[in-house]
Write a protein that holds these residues in place. Structure first.
Motif, PDB file in Angstrom:
ATOM      1  N   GLY A 128     -28.232  28.768 -26.707  1.00 18.36           N
ATOM      2  CA  GLY A 128     -27.387  28.352 -25.598  1.00 18.36           C
ATOM      3  C   GLY A 128     -26.083  28.203 -25.799  1.00 18.36           C
ATOM      4  N   THR A 129     -25.127  28.888 -24.841  1.00 18.79           N
ATOM      5  CA  THR A 129     -23.757  28.716 -24.931  1.00 18.79           C
ATOM      6  C   THR A 129     -23.015  27.424 -24.577  1.00 18.79           C
ATOM      7  OG1 THR A 129     -23.395  29.886 -22.854  1.00 18.79           O
ATOM      8  CG2 THR A 129     -23.596  31.110 -24.537  1.00 18.79           C
ATOM      9  N   ILE A 130     -22.122  26.964 -25.298  1.00 17.03           N
ATOM     10  CA  ILE A 130     -21.269  25.860 -24.802  1.00 17.03           C
ATOM     11  C   ILE A 130     -20.530  26.389 -23.596  1.00 17.03           C
ATOM     12  CG2 ILE A 130     -19.559  24.329 -25.762  1.00 17.03           C
ATOM     13  CD1 ILE A 130     -20.723  24.242 -28.240  1.00 17.03           C
ATOM     14  N   GLU A 131     -20.233  25.445 -22.699  1.00 19.60           N
ATOM     15  CA  GLU A 131     -19.650  25.785 -21.402  1.00 19.60           C
ATOM     16  C   GLU A 131     -18.263  25.874 -21.766  1.00 19.60           C
ATOM     17  OE1 GLU A 131     -19.618  24.283 -16.864  1.00 19.60           O
ATOM     18  OE2 GLU A 131     -19.353  22.885 -18.309  1.00 19.60           O
ATOM     19  N   GLY A 132     -17.659  26.891 -21.208  1.00 19.75           N
ATOM     20  CA  GLY A 132     -16.404  27.332 -21.317  1.00 19.75           C
ATOM     21  C   GLY A 132     -15.207  26.049 -21.268  1.00 19.75           C
ATOM     22  N   PRO A 133     -15.226  25.411 -20.264  1.00 24.33           N
ATOM     23  CA  PRO A 133     -14.106  24.461 -19.828  1.00 24.33           C
ATOM     24  C   PRO A 133     -14.403  23.419 -21.016  1.00 24.33           C
ATOM     25  CG  PRO A 133     -15.714  24.141 -18.121  1.00 24.33           C
ATOM     26  CD  PRO A 133     -16.166  25.701 -18.809  1.00 24.33           C
ATOM     27  N   THR A 134     -15.213  23.206 -21.770  1.00 24.20           N
ATOM     28  CA  THR A 134     -15.542  22.120 -22.693  1.00 24.20           C
ATOM     29  C   THR A 134     -14.088  22.478 -23.796  1.00 24.20           C
ATOM     30  OG1 THR A 134     -17.736  22.202 -22.692  1.00 24.20           O
ATOM     31  CG2 THR A 134     -16.970  21.276 -24.759  1.00 24.20           C
ATOM     32  N   HIS A 135     -13.760  23.691 -23.911  1.00 23.24           N
ATOM     33  CA  HIS A 135     -12.774  23.928 -24.686  1.00 23.24           C
ATOM     34  C   HIS A 135     -11.373  23.652 -24.206  1.00 23.24           C
ATOM     35  CE1 HIS A 135     -15.735  26.284 -26.801  1.00 23.24           C
ATOM     36  NE2 HIS A 135     -15.890  26.983 -26.033  1.00 23.24           N
ATOM     37  N   PHE A 136     -11.177  23.312 -22.928  1.00 23.82           N
ATOM     38  CA  PHE A 136     -10.047  22.935 -22.476  1.00 23.82           C
ATOM     39  C   PHE A 136      -9.593  21.749 -23.042  1.00 23.82           C
ATOM     40  CE2 PHE A 136      -9.481  25.377 -18.160  1.00 23.82           C
ATOM     41  CZ  PHE A 136      -9.723  26.558 -18.560  1.00 23.82           C
ATOM     42  N   SER A 137     -10.270  20.744 -23.450  1.00 24.76           N
ATOM     43  CA  SER A 137     -10.001  19.691 -24.127  1.00 24.76           C
ATOM     44  C   SER A 137      -9.043  19.850 -25.317  1.00 24.76           C
ATOM     45  CB  SER A 137     -11.120  18.484 -24.471  1.00 24.76           C
ATOM     46  OG  SER A 137     -11.755  17.979 -23.131  1.00 24.76           O
ATOM     47  N   GLN A 138      -9.365  20.654 -26.034  1.00 26.65           N
ATOM     48  CA  GLN A 138      -8.716  20.858 -27.378  1.00 26.65           C
ATOM     49  C   GLN A 138      -7.212  21.568 -27.143  1.00 26.65           C
ATOM     50  OE1 GLN A 138     -12.445  22.727 -29.621  1.00 26.65           O
ATOM     51  NE2 GLN A 138     -10.525  22.869 -30.939  1.00 26.65           N
ATOM     52  N   PHE A 139      -6.920  21.962 -26.004  1.00 28.87           N
ATOM     53  CA  PHE A 139      -5.508  22.022 -25.419  1.00 28.87           C
ATOM     54  C   PHE A 139      -4.889  21.148 -24.920  1.00 28.87           C
ATOM     55  CE2 PHE A 139      -7.902  26.189 -25.328  1.00 28.87           C
ATOM     56  CZ  PHE A 139      -6.697  27.003 -25.850  1.00 28.87           C
ATOM     57  N   ALA A 140      -5.535  19.942 -24.491  1.00 30.91           N
ATOM     58  CA  ALA A 140      -4.601  18.732 -24.082  1.00 30.91           C
ATOM     59  C   ALA A 140      -3.680  18.085 -24.918  1.00 30.91           C
ATOM     60  CB  ALA A 140      -5.778  17.742 -23.480  1.00 30.91           C
ATOM     61  N   PRO A 141      -3.977  17.798 -26.182  1.00 29.79           N
ATOM     62  CA  PRO A 141      -2.928  17.220 -27.144  1.00 29.79           C
ATOM     63  C   PRO A 141      -2.095  18.178 -27.332  1.00 29.79           C
ATOM     64  CG  PRO A 141      -5.193  16.969 -27.900  1.00 29.79           C
ATOM     65  CD  PRO A 141      -5.220  17.862 -26.856  1.00 29.79           C
ATOM     66  N   LEU A 142      -2.128  19.218 -27.420  1.00 30.30           N
ATOM     67  CA  LEU A 142      -0.918  20.568 -27.577  1.00 30.30           C
ATOM     68  C   LEU A 142      -0.122  20.571 -26.369  1.00 30.30           C
ATOM     69  CD1 LEU A 142      -3.084  23.474 -29.005  1.00 30.30           C
ATOM     70  CD2 LEU A 142      -2.338  21.472 -30.504  1.00 30.30           C
ATOM     71  N   ILE A 159       3.941  19.037 -25.891  1.00 28.08           N
ATOM     72  CA  ILE A 159       5.152  20.023 -25.328  1.00 28.08           C
ATOM     73  C   ILE A 159       5.744  19.569 -24.019  1.00 28.08           C
ATOM     74  CG2 ILE A 159       5.682  22.401 -24.203  1.00 28.08           C
ATOM     75  CD1 ILE A 159       3.405  23.461 -26.183  1.00 28.08           C
ATOM     76  N   TRP A 160       4.952  18.830 -23.035  1.00 28.08           N
ATOM     77  CA  TRP A 160       5.394  18.487 -21.834  1.00 28.08           C
ATOM     78  C   TRP A 160       5.280  16.975 -21.436  1.00 28.08           C
ATOM     79  CZ3 TRP A 160       2.405  23.091 -21.373  1.00 28.08           C
ATOM     80  CH2 TRP A 160       3.216  24.305 -21.530  1.00 28.08           C
ATOM     81  N   GLY A 161       4.556  16.255 -22.202  1.00 31.73           N
ATOM     82  CA  GLY A 161       4.343  14.832 -22.000  1.00 31.73           C
ATOM     83  C   GLY A 161       3.676  14.378 -20.687  1.00 31.73           C
ATOM     84  N   LYS A 162       4.165  13.302 -20.110  1.00 31.22           N
ATOM     85  CA  LYS A 162       3.553  13.005 -18.642  1.00 31.22           C
ATOM     86  C   LYS A 162       3.420  14.158 -17.747  1.00 31.22           C
ATOM     87  CE  LYS A 162       4.104   9.502 -15.416  1.00 31.22           C
ATOM     88  NZ  LYS A 162       4.955   9.809 -14.356  1.00 31.22           N
ATOM     89  N   GLN A 163       4.389  14.930 -17.779  1.00 29.55           N
ATOM     90  CA  GLN A 163       3.957  15.997 -16.769  1.00 29.55           C
ATOM     91  C   GLN A 163       3.032  16.911 -16.965  1.00 29.55           C
ATOM     92  OE1 GLN A 163       7.584  18.647 -17.006  1.00 29.55           O
ATOM     93  NE2 GLN A 163       7.082  19.638 -15.082  1.00 29.55           N
ATOM     94  N   TRP A 164       2.234  16.950 -18.173  1.00 27.46           N
ATOM     95  CA  TRP A 164       0.941  17.739 -18.297  1.00 27.46           C
ATOM     96  C   TRP A 164      -0.063  17.114 -17.582  1.00 27.46           C
ATOM     97  CZ3 TRP A 164      -1.161  21.745 -19.276  1.00 27.46           C
ATOM     98  CH2 TRP A 164      -2.662  21.814 -19.260  1.00 27.46           C
ATOM     99  N   PHE A 165      -0.237  15.829 -17.440  1.00 29.98           N
ATOM    100  CA  PHE A 165      -1.203  15.382 -16.721  1.00 29.98           C
ATOM    101  C   PHE A 165      -0.920  15.431 -15.098  1.00 29.98           C
ATOM    102  CE2 PHE A 165      -0.864  13.100 -20.845  1.00 29.98           C
ATOM    103  CZ  PHE A 165      -2.273  13.375 -21.320  1.00 29.98           C
ATOM    104  N   GLU A 166       0.078  15.733 -14.749  1.00 26.32           N
ATOM    105  CA  GLU A 166       0.564  15.633 -13.340  1.00 26.32           C
ATOM    106  C   GLU A 166       0.549  16.893 -12.842  1.00 26.32           C
ATOM    107  OE1 GLU A 166       2.626  11.353 -13.247  1.00 26.32           O
ATOM    108  OE2 GLU A 166       3.906  13.315 -13.376  1.00 26.32           O
ATOM    109  N   THR A 167       1.131  17.965 -13.454  1.00 23.71           N
ATOM    110  CA  THR A 167       1.286  19.260 -13.042  1.00 23.71           C
ATOM    111  C   THR A 167       0.506  20.610 -13.999  1.00 23.71           C
ATOM    112  OG1 THR A 167       3.430  19.650 -13.288  1.00 23.71           O
ATOM    113  CG2 THR A 167       2.951  18.473 -11.314  1.00 23.71           C
ATOM    114  N   GLY A 168       0.055  19.914 -14.884  1.00 21.65           N
ATOM    115  CA  GLY A 168      -0.401  21.123 -15.851  1.00 21.65           C
ATOM    116  C   GLY A 168      -1.565  22.170 -15.339  1.00 21.65           C
ATOM    117  N   CYS A 169      -1.422  23.234 -15.794  1.00 18.12           N
ATOM    118  CA  CYS A 169      -2.228  24.307 -15.541  1.00 18.12           C
ATOM    119  C   CYS A 169      -2.864  24.806 -16.875  1.00 18.12           C
ATOM    120  CB  CYS A 169      -1.563  25.317 -14.714  1.00 18.12           C
ATOM    121  SG  CYS A 169      -2.464  26.890 -14.304  1.00 18.12           S
ATOM    122  N   LEU A 170      -4.301  25.369 -17.019  1.00 15.14           N
ATOM    123  CA  LEU A 170      -4.818  26.013 -17.940  1.00 15.14           C
ATOM    124  C   LEU A 170      -5.356  27.145 -17.251  1.00 15.14           C
ATOM    125  CD1 LEU A 170      -6.375  23.590 -20.610  1.00 15.14           C
ATOM    126  CD2 LEU A 170      -4.567  25.129 -20.938  1.00 15.14           C
TER     127      LEU A 170
END
Length: 313
Positions: free
Chosen positions: A52-66, A70-81
Motif C-alpha cells: 500500500g502506497t503512502i498518500e502523496g500529500p503526506t509529503h507536503f508536510s516535509q516542505f512546510a518548515p523549508l 524562506i517566507w515566514g508567516k506569508q507561507w501560511f497565508e499565500t503559500g503554494c505547493l
C-alpha cells in the motif's frame, strides 16, 4: 510567540534540505465505491506495487518548515505547493525534502523529494503570492496530450462543475471512508509537528489546518458529487497543487467547496481527470484551491478491455 517548527534544516549551495523522515501510512482502511484502494496492501500488490502506497500529500508536510524558513508567516497565508508525483513511498522508507532558495525578485522555487536510495519521489515548485501563475502544474497542463479513446472517463467532459458543498475539519472529526482518521490522529504521527496546528499560540490565535490535511478537507465529500466516472476502478494521485489565497484555513471553521473538471489526459496505464477544487470562506470569496490529477488505473476496471472493444473497434 512559539516558533512554527523545530525541524533541522541544512543549507548548501543555495538549497535547503530537511531531515530524513519515515511518513506513516494512515489509509490502510480507505474505501471508495465499496472497494479497497491503492493504499491497501493486497489491492496494491495485485496492481504490481510492493504494498500500500503512502498518500502523496503526506509529503507536503516535509516542505512546510523549508518554506516557512524562506517566507515566514506569508507561507501560511499565500503559500503554494505544486507537485508531480514520480514514484510511490511505502511504510518504513525514509524520504527527504529539499527546496532551492529563491532567485532575486522571484517567488517561485524548485522543490524535490528523494528516497534514501536516490529514487525521485516528487518534483515541482513552491511559491507565495496570490498572483503566481508559473507553477509546476500550470506548466504541465500546457503540455498535456488530450485523452484519447476514454473508457473509464467517457462520460466526463471538461468544464463539468459540481454543486457547492459545506466542509469542515474538527480536531476529532472522523473524515469518512476516504480518510478513516481524524486530524488528532494525524497530528500524533505528522512528520513535522507544529504548535500552530493544535493551539492558539500563532499569528492568527487559532489552530490551523496543516497543508497535507487541506487535501483531506477538500476531498472529504468528493464522492458525494458523483461526477460520472465509470467504476469501480483503483485510482491514485499523479499530480497535485494546493494554493492558499487568504489563508490559513482554521480547524473547526465551516467552508464551502466546488469542483470543476479542467482537463483530461492519459497514459498507457491510466486515464486522468484533472479537477480544480475551490474553497470559499463565509464571505463567499475563495480562500484556497487544489488542482488534482486523479489517475484511474485501466487494469483495475474489470470490463475495460470489453468496453474498449465495443467503443472503438
Amino acid at each position: 510567540m512559539t516558533k512554527a517548527f523545530d525541524s533541522e534544516i541544512a543549507e548548501s549551495n543555495g538549497v535547503l534540505t530537511g531531515p530524513w523522515r519515515q511518513p506513516k501510512q494512515m489509509l490502510h482502511a480507505q474505501t471508495y465505491d465499496s472497494h479497497a484502494s491503492i493504499h491497501d496492501d493486497a489491492t496494491a500488490q495485485k496492481l504490481g506495487f510492493q504494498g500500500g502506497t503512502i498518500e502523496g500529500p503526506t509529503h507536503f508536510s516535509q516542505f512546510a518548515p523549508l518554506c516557512e524558513r524562506i517566507w515566514g508567516k506569508q507561507w501560511f497565508e499565500t503559500g503554494c505547493l505544486s507537485a508531480h508525483y514520480r514514484n510511490p513511498v511505502f511504510e518504513g522508507e525514509e524520504v527527504q525534502a529539499s527546496i532551492e532558495m529563491p532567485k532575486p525578485g522571484r517567488s517561485v522555487c524548485a522543490i524535490g523529494m528523494t528516497r534514501k536510495d536516490g529514487t525521485e519521489i516528487l518534483r515541482g515548485t513552491a511559491s507565495v503570492g496570490r498572483d503566481v501563475t508559473e507553477t509546476a502544474l500550470t506548466q504541465r497542463l500546457k503540455e498535456l496530450k488530450p485523452l484519447a479513446d476514454p473508457v473509464i472517463l467517457r462520460d466526463i467532459k471538461v468544464g463539468m462543475k459540481t454543486a457547492r458543498q459545506s466542509v469542515k475539519m474538527d480536531l476529532d472529526q472522523h473524515m469518512g471512508d476516504l480518510y478513516p482518521f481524524s486530524l488528532a490522529d494525524k497530528l500524533k504521527v505528522i512528520t513535522e509537528p507544529s504548535p500552530y496546528y493544535s493551539g492558539d499560540d500563532n499569528p492568527w490565535g487559532r489552530p490551523i489546518v496543516p497543508m497535507e490535511m487541506l487535501s483531506v478537507l477538500f476531498q472529504y465529500r468528493a464522492r458525494e458529487d458523483r461526477l460520472p466516472v465509470r467504476g469501480p476502478a483503483v485510482g491514485l494521485f499523479a499530480d497535485q497543487e494546493i494554493r492558499l489565497l487568504r489563508g490559513p484555513l482554521f480547524v473547526g471553521q465551516s467552508y464551502t467547496s466546488e469542483r470543476e473538471v479542467v482537463a483530461l489526459s492519459g497514459s498507457r496505464r491510466t486515464e486522468s481527470m484533472w479537477v480544480r477544487t475551490t474553497v470559499f470562506g463565509g464571505d463567499n470569496a475563495p480562500v484556497a484551491t487544489m488542482l488534482l490529477n486523479g489517475a484511474s488505473i485501466k487494469q483495475s476496471y474489470a470490463p475495460y478491455e470489453k468496453e474498449y472493444a465495443e467503443l472503438y473497434s
